[in-house]
Enzyme design. Structure first.
Site, PDB file in Angstrom:
ATOM      1  N   GLU A   1       0.878  -1.183   0.000  1.00  0.00           N
ATOM      2  CA  GLU A   1       0.000   0.000   0.000  1.00  0.00           C
ATOM      3  C   GLU A   1       0.901   1.214   0.000  1.00  0.00           C
ATOM      4  O   GLU A   1       1.701   1.394   0.918  1.00  0.00           O
ATOM      5  CB  GLU A   1      -0.903   0.010   1.244  1.00  0.00           C
ATOM      6  CG  GLU A   1      -1.995  -1.034   1.220  1.00  0.00           C
ATOM      7  CD  GLU A   1      -2.976  -0.880   0.077  1.00  0.00           C
ATOM      8  OE1 GLU A   1      -3.071   0.221  -0.498  1.00  0.00           O
ATOM      9  OE2 GLU A   1      -3.625  -1.880  -0.266  1.00  0.00           O
TER      10      GLU A   1
ATOM     11  N   CYS B   1      -2.110   8.979   3.370  1.00  0.00           N
ATOM     12  CA  CYS B   1      -1.993   8.533   1.974  1.00  0.00           C
ATOM     13  C   CYS B   1      -3.261   8.878   1.215  1.00  0.00           C
ATOM     14  O   CYS B   1      -3.236   9.012   0.001  1.00  0.00           O
ATOM     15  CB  CYS B   1      -1.740   7.028   1.938  1.00  0.00           C
ATOM     16  SG  CYS B   1      -2.925   6.113   2.906  1.00  0.00           S
TER      17      CYS B   1
HETATM   18  P1  NAP Z   1       8.652   4.763   3.789  1.00  0.00           P
HETATM   19  O1  NAP Z   1       9.807   5.661   3.886  1.00  0.00           O
HETATM   20  O2  NAP Z   1       8.421   4.049   2.507  1.00  0.00           O
HETATM   21  O3  NAP Z   1       8.801   3.691   4.972  1.00  0.00           O
HETATM   22  C1  NAP Z   1       7.811   2.726   5.247  1.00  0.00           C
HETATM   23  C2  NAP Z   1       8.440   1.593   6.044  1.00  0.00           C
HETATM   24  O4  NAP Z   1       9.376   0.898   5.236  1.00  0.00           O
HETATM   25  C3  NAP Z   1       9.213   2.063   7.270  1.00  0.00           C
HETATM   26  O5  NAP Z   1       9.042   1.142   8.311  1.00  0.00           O
HETATM   27  C4  NAP Z   1      10.633   2.068   6.743  1.00  0.00           C
HETATM   28  O6  NAP Z   1      11.612   2.009   7.757  1.00  0.00           O
HETATM   29  C5  NAP Z   1      10.623   0.816   5.899  1.00  0.00           C
HETATM   30  N1  NAP Z   1      11.712   0.725   4.921  1.00  0.00           N
HETATM   31  C6  NAP Z   1      12.488   1.721   4.416  1.00  0.00           C
HETATM   32  N2  NAP Z   1      13.398   1.222   3.561  1.00  0.00           N
HETATM   33  C7  NAP Z   1      13.214  -0.114   3.509  1.00  0.00           C
HETATM   34  C8  NAP Z   1      13.819  -1.184   2.787  1.00  0.00           C
HETATM   35  N3  NAP Z   1      14.835  -0.984   1.941  1.00  0.00           N
HETATM   36  N4  NAP Z   1      13.365  -2.445   2.976  1.00  0.00           N
HETATM   37  C9  NAP Z   1      12.338  -2.677   3.809  1.00  0.00           C
HETATM   38  N5  NAP Z   1      11.726  -1.715   4.527  1.00  0.00           N
HETATM   39  C10 NAP Z   1      12.142  -0.440   4.374  1.00  0.00           C
HETATM   40  O7  NAP Z   1       7.301   5.509   4.131  1.00  0.00           O
HETATM   41  P2  NAP Z   1       7.060   6.528   5.351  1.00  0.00           P
HETATM   42  O8  NAP Z   1       7.885   7.741   5.104  1.00  0.00           O
HETATM   43  O9  NAP Z   1       7.192   5.819   6.637  1.00  0.00           O
HETATM   44  O10 NAP Z   1       5.499   6.835   5.167  1.00  0.00           O
HETATM   45  C11 NAP Z   1       5.002   7.727   4.223  1.00  0.00           C
HETATM   46  C12 NAP Z   1       4.528   7.003   2.971  1.00  0.00           C
HETATM   47  O11 NAP Z   1       3.578   5.991   3.311  1.00  0.00           O
HETATM   48  C13 NAP Z   1       3.793   7.901   2.006  1.00  0.00           C
HETATM   49  O12 NAP Z   1       4.209   7.642   0.691  1.00  0.00           O
HETATM   50  C14 NAP Z   1       2.332   7.510   2.180  1.00  0.00           C
HETATM   51  O13 NAP Z   1       1.515   7.780   1.092  1.00  0.00           O
HETATM   52  C15 NAP Z   1       2.453   6.060   2.458  1.00  0.00           C
HETATM   53  N6  NAP Z   1       1.246   5.539   3.112  1.00  0.00           N
HETATM   54  C16 NAP Z   1       0.393   4.729   2.385  1.00  0.00           C
HETATM   55  C17 NAP Z   1      -0.760   4.240   2.949  1.00  0.00           C
HETATM   56  C18 NAP Z   1      -1.675   3.335   2.173  1.00  0.00           C
HETATM   57  O14 NAP Z   1      -2.380   2.557   2.780  1.00  0.00           O
HETATM   58  N7  NAP Z   1      -1.684   3.402   0.843  1.00  0.00           N
HETATM   59  C19 NAP Z   1      -1.074   4.555   4.267  1.00  0.00           C
HETATM   60  C20 NAP Z   1      -0.204   5.384   4.976  1.00  0.00           C
HETATM   61  C21 NAP Z   1       0.962   5.859   4.391  1.00  0.00           C
HETATM   62  P3  NAP Z   1      12.196   3.329   8.511  1.00  0.00           P
HETATM   63  O15 NAP Z   1      11.840   3.108   9.892  1.00  0.00           O
HETATM   64  O16 NAP Z   1      13.665   3.314   8.312  1.00  0.00           O
HETATM   65  O17 NAP Z   1      11.562   4.537   7.908  1.00  0.00           O
END
Ligand code: NAP
Ligand code: MG
Length: 481
Positions: free
Chosen positions: A250, A284
């Site tokens: 997502e 999101c």
């Molecule tokens: P993110 O930077 O993509 O991180 C999401 C998760 O992935 C975090 O736990 C992050 O760890 C981890 N992660 C980072 N790099 C990784 C890798 N190489 N391998 C595995 N895991 C890894 O997103 P965010 O900044 O936390 O959240 C914002 C984003 O989430 C926005 O794009 C938003 O639209 C999206 N979002 C989508 C939904 C939906 O349901 N569609 C809902 C809410 C949010 P860290 O702890 O290091 O950051």
């Protein structure tokens, strides 16, 4: 790092600290340190995965009543302790107290819903083509599931992944976002208190680049459910393919909110304020492209900017606050740099200033990029802050074309009093969710959640549709002889 005060990971039923830790800061007041949280290393991740694998058979074959009782207990505790946990959520993430408490209640409701779903796993009995043979289709747990979550809904998103995973008999290794470990730690504590068997649920806090990567590359993990950004989702998809994991991603959005000339404009303003700016725009499903019919464009912008100027921005824990801080310094800097880009793209930029408020938190005023084009950088990229483009459309058809002209496809909204326009918009939107006269953000937990295009990949989340990811189907043939 003072390991005495380090909050521990939960691995194979034991609370174990890591040699490394990370401070968790309050974005309303960064001098307020919420705690120091363990950062797992690769060895801890693989111990957690092995524990999940070792406990899988007993858990998936346990009575569904056992699973239902544990989930029900967690749900009840979340709701009973909504004020304590909601306050902690607002303190670590920065959304308002009302939003923090509301999100905690939602997490509780989700656990209670999936407690019942554990009892509703069913299959099909089908007549075989061959006489004397019975065919049956049954659902089994997927296996060991890795759960990776973002910081913006630090208790609801973990709940809507962990609860169905456990309900359908999977075992879990959970990696929360490093910005919001406190809510994850509380959830792990509630599961442990409720009697989750050792190894069935494991918490491994730490960075995405280390813990998240180790989980996605581990061949024993059968599936990854991820919520976060598109670039990280893409990396997870690639890594998961190497070991043929099932994936559910997502990701981001650039959600449109169409305002037609026949709309109730006061309602359209209320809906747009909520959709674009509540939770500091860090959803999101936030509406970040307001697509407004030309004949009401000026009136809408005037009413919207008046409503924006009365929003109370401040410390998330102040009950009068309507918009809290941005989650981090880095995210604030990113938002403000998009505001700079918008100055060269829009005919007018309202708000979007850094605010110096007591507590020295990461505050900004909501921003409106008025009269910008749908091709502008600020209309194409997800900003993930309280910033919205206002784009002019001549009529319904053009508005729909603009709404769909994006790489994302999570949610689309329309404000209209026309049944014809509402009906056609629902049919024409290239998104997973559509809202009529409602904010794009704000969904129910018993119906599917998710999108199309770059916003989602794999089966839907929430409701009983969650079973499509967390279970796998088996077809049995029996000849009785
Ligand atoms: P993110 O930077 O993509 O991180 C999401 C998760 O992935 C975090 O736990 C992050 O760890 C981890 N992660 C980072 N790099 C990784 C890798 N190489 N391998 C595995 N895991 C890894 O997103 P965010 O900044 O936390 O959240 C914002 C984003 O989430 C926005 O794009 C938003 O639209 C999206 N979002 C989508 C939904 C939906 O349901 N569609 C809902 C809410 C949010 P860290 O702890 O290091 O950051
Ligand atoms: Mg991030």
């Amino acid at each position: 790092m003072n390991s005495k005060n380090l909050k521990a990971n939960l691995i194979n039923g034991e609370w174990v600290t890591a040699s490394d830790g990370q401070q968790n800061l309050n974005p309303s007041e960064p001098a307020d340190v919420i705690g120091e949280f363990s950062r797992a290393d690769e060895a801890q991740v693989s111990t957690a995965v092995e524990a999940a694998a070792d406990s899988l058979d007993a858990w998936k074959n346990s009575s569904p009543q056992v699973r239902a009782d544990i989930l029900e207990t967690v749900g009840t505790r979340l709701i009973q302790e909504k004020d304590r946990i909601g306050r902690l959520l607002s303190r670590e993430e920065g959304k308002t107290l009302a939003e923090g408490v509301g999100e905690t209640v939602r997490a509780g409701q989700i656990f209670k819903f999936y407690a019942q779903e554990a009892l509703r796993v069913s299959g099909d009995a089908v007549a075989s083509l061959r006489p004397g043979v019975d065919a049956e289709v049954v659902r089994e747990a997927l296996g060991v599931v890795g759960i990776i979550t973002p910081w913006n809904f630090p208790i609801a998103i973990p709940a809507w992944k962990i609860a169905p995973a456990l309900a359908y008999g999977n075992t879990v290794v959970f990696k929360p976002a490093e910005l919001t470990p406190a809510c994850a730690h509380v959830l792990a504590k509630l599961l442990a208190d409720a009697g989750i068997p050792a190894g069935v649920f494991n918490l491994v806090m730490g960075s995405g680049s280390l813990v998240g990567k180790a989980l996605t590359e581990n061949p024993t993990v059968d599936g990854i459910s991820f919520t976060g950004s598109v670039p990280v989702g893409r990396q997870i998809a690639r890594a998961s393919l190497e070991t043929m994991k099932k994936i559910q991603l997502e990701m981001g959005g650039k959600n449109p909110m169409v305002v037609l000339a026949d709309a109730d404009l006061n309602l359209a303003v209320e809906v747009s304020i909520n959709a674009a700016f509540f939770s500091t725009g860090q959803r999101c499903t936030a509406a970040s492209r307001l697509i407004v019919q030309a004949s009401v464009f000026d009136e809408f912008v005037e009413k919207l900017s008046a409503a924006m100027s009365s929003l109370r921005i401040g410390n998330a824990l102040d009950p009068a606050t309507q918009i809290g801080p941005v989650v981090s310094r880095q995210q604030l800097d990113s938002n403000l740099s998009y505001v700079d880009v918008a100055r060269g793209e829009a005919s007018d930029v309202l708000g979007g200033e850094k605010l110096d408020l007591p507590g020295s938190g990461y505050f900004q005023s909501p921003a409106l990029f008025v009269g910008t084009s749908n091709d502008a950088v600020t209309s194409r990229e997800e900003i993930f802050g309280p910033c919205a483009s206002v784009i002019k459309a001549s009529d319904f058809d053009e508005a729909v074309a603009i709404a769909n002209d994006t790489k994302f496809g999570l949610c689309a909204g329309i404000c209209t009093t026309s049944l014809r326009h509402a009906t056609n918009f629902k049919k024409l939107s290239a998104t997973g969710m559509v809202m009529v006269n409602l904010p794009t953000a704000g969904v129910d937990y018993h119906v599917p959640f998710g999108g199309r295009k770059a916003s989602s990949y794999g089966p839907r989340e929430q409701g009983h549709y969650a079973a499509d990811f967390y279970t796998t189907v088996k077809t049995n043939y029996t000849f009785a002889g």
